[in-house]
Motif scaffolding. Structure first.
Motif, PDB file in Angstrom:
ATOM      1  N   THR A 118       0.829  -1.208   0.000  1.00  0.00           N
ATOM      2  CA  THR A 118       0.000   0.000   0.000  1.00  0.00           C
ATOM      3  C   THR A 118       0.859   1.251   0.000  1.00  0.00           C
ATOM      4  O   THR A 118       0.581   2.215  -0.727  1.00  0.00           O
ATOM      5  CB  THR A 118      -0.927  -0.003   1.226  1.00  0.00           C
ATOM      6  OG1 THR A 118      -1.762  -1.167   1.190  1.00  0.00           O
ATOM      7  CG2 THR A 118      -1.795   1.246   1.242  1.00  0.00           C
ATOM      8  N   THR A 119       1.915   1.245   0.806  1.00  0.00           N
ATOM      9  CA  THR A 119       2.831   2.384   0.843  1.00  0.00           C
ATOM     10  C   THR A 119       3.472   2.614  -0.515  1.00  0.00           C
ATOM     11  O   THR A 119       3.567   3.753  -0.998  1.00  0.00           O
ATOM     12  CB  THR A 119       3.929   2.150   1.894  1.00  0.00           C
ATOM     13  OG1 THR A 119       3.327   1.976   3.170  1.00  0.00           O
ATOM     14  CG2 THR A 119       4.892   3.323   1.935  1.00  0.00           C
ATOM     15  N   TYR A 120       3.883   1.525  -1.164  1.00  0.00           N
ATOM     16  CA  TYR A 120       4.524   1.625  -2.480  1.00  0.00           C
ATOM     17  C   TYR A 120       3.562   2.226  -3.502  1.00  0.00           C
ATOM     18  O   TYR A 120       3.926   3.126  -4.270  1.00  0.00           O
ATOM     19  CB  TYR A 120       4.982   0.241  -2.933  1.00  0.00           C
ATOM     20  CG  TYR A 120       5.813   0.254  -4.193  1.00  0.00           C
ATOM     21  CD1 TYR A 120       7.200   0.370  -4.137  1.00  0.00           C
ATOM     22  CD2 TYR A 120       5.210   0.160  -5.444  1.00  0.00           C
ATOM     23  CE1 TYR A 120       7.969   0.379  -5.295  1.00  0.00           C
ATOM     24  CE2 TYR A 120       5.970   0.182  -6.602  1.00  0.00           C
ATOM     25  CZ  TYR A 120       7.335   0.278  -6.524  1.00  0.00           C
ATOM     26  OH  TYR A 120       8.101   0.301  -7.672  1.00  0.00           O
ATOM     27  N   LEU A 121       2.311   1.761  -3.503  1.00  0.00           N
ATOM     28  CA  LEU A 121       1.340   2.248  -4.470  1.00  0.00           C
ATOM     29  C   LEU A 121       0.965   3.705  -4.212  1.00  0.00           C
ATOM     30  O   LEU A 121       0.795   4.488  -5.154  1.00  0.00           O
ATOM     31  CB  LEU A 121       0.081   1.372  -4.439  1.00  0.00           C
ATOM     32  CG  LEU A 121       0.277  -0.080  -4.895  1.00  0.00           C
ATOM     33  CD1 LEU A 121      -1.022  -0.860  -4.737  1.00  0.00           C
ATOM     34  CD2 LEU A 121       0.760  -0.138  -6.341  1.00  0.00           C
ATOM     35  N   LYS A 126       1.517   9.406  -5.817  1.00  0.00           N
ATOM     36  CA  LYS A 126       1.985  10.770  -5.546  1.00  0.00           C
ATOM     37  C   LYS A 126       3.064  11.178  -6.540  1.00  0.00           C
ATOM     38  O   LYS A 126       3.151  12.347  -6.942  1.00  0.00           O
ATOM     39  CB  LYS A 126       2.518  10.856  -4.112  1.00  0.00           C
ATOM     40  CG  LYS A 126       1.435  10.822  -3.041  1.00  0.00           C
ATOM     41  CD  LYS A 126       2.028  11.035  -1.658  1.00  0.00           C
ATOM     42  CE  LYS A 126       0.930  11.089  -0.603  1.00  0.00           C
ATOM     43  NZ  LYS A 126       1.485  11.304   0.758  1.00  0.00           N
ATOM     44  N   GLY A 127       3.896  10.224  -6.931  1.00  0.00           N
ATOM     45  CA  GLY A 127       4.946  10.523  -7.905  1.00  0.00           C
ATOM     46  C   GLY A 127       4.373  10.936  -9.243  1.00  0.00           C
ATOM     47  O   GLY A 127       4.904  11.840  -9.907  1.00  0.00           O
ATOM     48  N   GLN A 128       3.257  10.290  -9.661  1.00  0.00           N
ATOM     49  CA  GLN A 128       2.632  10.640 -10.928  1.00  0.00           C
ATOM     50  C   GLN A 128       2.038  12.044 -10.905  1.00  0.00           C
ATOM     51  O   GLN A 128       1.878  12.664 -11.958  1.00  0.00           O
ATOM     52  CB  GLN A 128       1.542   9.616 -11.274  1.00  0.00           C
ATOM     53  CG  GLN A 128       2.038   8.198 -11.435  1.00  0.00           C
ATOM     54  CD  GLN A 128       3.108   8.062 -12.493  1.00  0.00           C
ATOM     55  OE1 GLN A 128       3.029   8.690 -13.540  1.00  0.00           O
ATOM     56  NE2 GLN A 128       4.113   7.265 -12.215  1.00  0.00           N
ATOM     57  N   LEU A 129       1.698  12.527  -9.720  1.00  0.00           N
ATOM     58  CA  LEU A 129       1.121  13.865  -9.583  1.00  0.00           C
ATOM     59  C   LEU A 129       2.151  14.893  -9.140  1.00  0.00           C
ATOM     60  O   LEU A 129       1.786  16.047  -8.872  1.00  0.00           O
ATOM     61  CB  LEU A 129      -0.037  13.829  -8.572  1.00  0.00           C
ATOM     62  CG  LEU A 129      -1.210  12.908  -8.937  1.00  0.00           C
ATOM     63  CD1 LEU A 129      -2.226  12.882  -7.807  1.00  0.00           C
ATOM     64  CD2 LEU A 129      -1.861  13.335 -10.242  1.00  0.00           C
TER      65      LEU A 129
END
Length: 271
Positions: A118-121, A126-129
């Motif tokens: 869950t943390t990874y996803l 957040k990285g995509q945004l």
């Protein structure tokens, strides 16, 4: 190299008048890897509908989104992995030692793993945004918006043949020899100009990249065998591209037949 500084996108209509987009953007040639001074040009046969051009734009936008997603995954993998690993150990420690209960070890592993995933996803989302990702998307989509499409008279003729083959609805459909012969003569006459000849080479390569290697090799062998038989006087031995089940296979086979007796080099644009 004449074609090393440009990339071509092709838009054709099949036998059902549905748009067929052939572009070079794949694992080996991303939009972001193309130099800023390199031209990305579009070619079409018959005048496309507005919806077809919108489909081209949306398709290329999708390639941009995928490219940025993979770019972020590559550049932020280690921080996300380390943070997820830390969450796994913290949750596992809390369940195993800090909280004394009767939870079996396998349940503790499952809960800790779920927390890490869950943390990874969440970090990936957040990285995509993030600002770098959004800025890269804007730059690449502006590059897509600058692509200019123009009509190719040779693609108009190729498209007419392709429509008759792909819209025939039967595997035994024959190539319209009058159109096929006329296009072959036009291309042979255009050899000195190189324009249409280069486009045909590039289109063949991009279609070949879309096919699975085994399928491409099978079509190549069938066309080569057909050409040899025809040279030996077996007039009914030609392979019809209509025997293939998909548009990319049909168009690839058609171009291979078209190029079979033309003095064309196999050199094409490099990625």
């Amino acid at each position: 190299m004449k074609n090393s500084s440009r990339r071509l996108i092709f838009l054709l209509a099949d036998g059902r008048n549905l748009p067929f987009i052939i572009h070079p953007f794949s694992e080996g040639s991303r939009i972001g890897s193309i130099p800023d001074d390199a031209a990305i040009e579009g070619r079409y046969g018959s005048d496309p509908e507005v919806e077809a051009m919108a489909l081209v734009r949306n398709t290329l936008y999708g390639e941009v989104d995928r490219e940025v997603r993979e770019w972020m995954a590559e550049h932020r993998f280690i921080p996300r992995f380390l943070l997820s690993l830390g969450v796994f150990f913290v949750v596992f420690f809390m369940l195993s030692f800090a909280i004394r209960d009767m939870i079996p070890l396998v349940d503790e592993l499952l809960v800790a793993s779920a927390a890490a995933v869950t943390t990874y996803l969440v970090m990936d989302r957040k990285g995509q945004l993030s600002k770098p990702a959004l800025e890269r998307k804007i730059l690449l989509k502006k590059k897509v918006d600058r692509i200019n499409f123009s009509q190719s008279v040779h693609l108009v003729k190729l498209e007419r043949i392709f429509q008759q083959i792909s819209g025939a609805g039967e595997s035994g459909a024959a190539i319209p020899e009058d159109l096929f012969g006329q296009l072959r003569r036009d291309l042979a006459a255009d050899e000195a100009e190189q324009g249409a000849v280069d486009e045909l080479r590039i289109l063949q390569q991009q279609l070949g990249d879309m096919l699975k290697p085994r399928k491409k090799k099978r079509i190549d062998k069938a066309i080569e065998r057909s050409v040899r038989n025809r040279a030996d006087g077996h007039s009914n031995s030609a392979v019809s591209p209509a025997i293939y089940s998909s548009r990319d296979e049909q168009l690839y086979a058609l171009i291979r037949l078209l190029r079979s007796d033309l003095p064309l080099s196999d050199s094409v644009q490099s990625p």
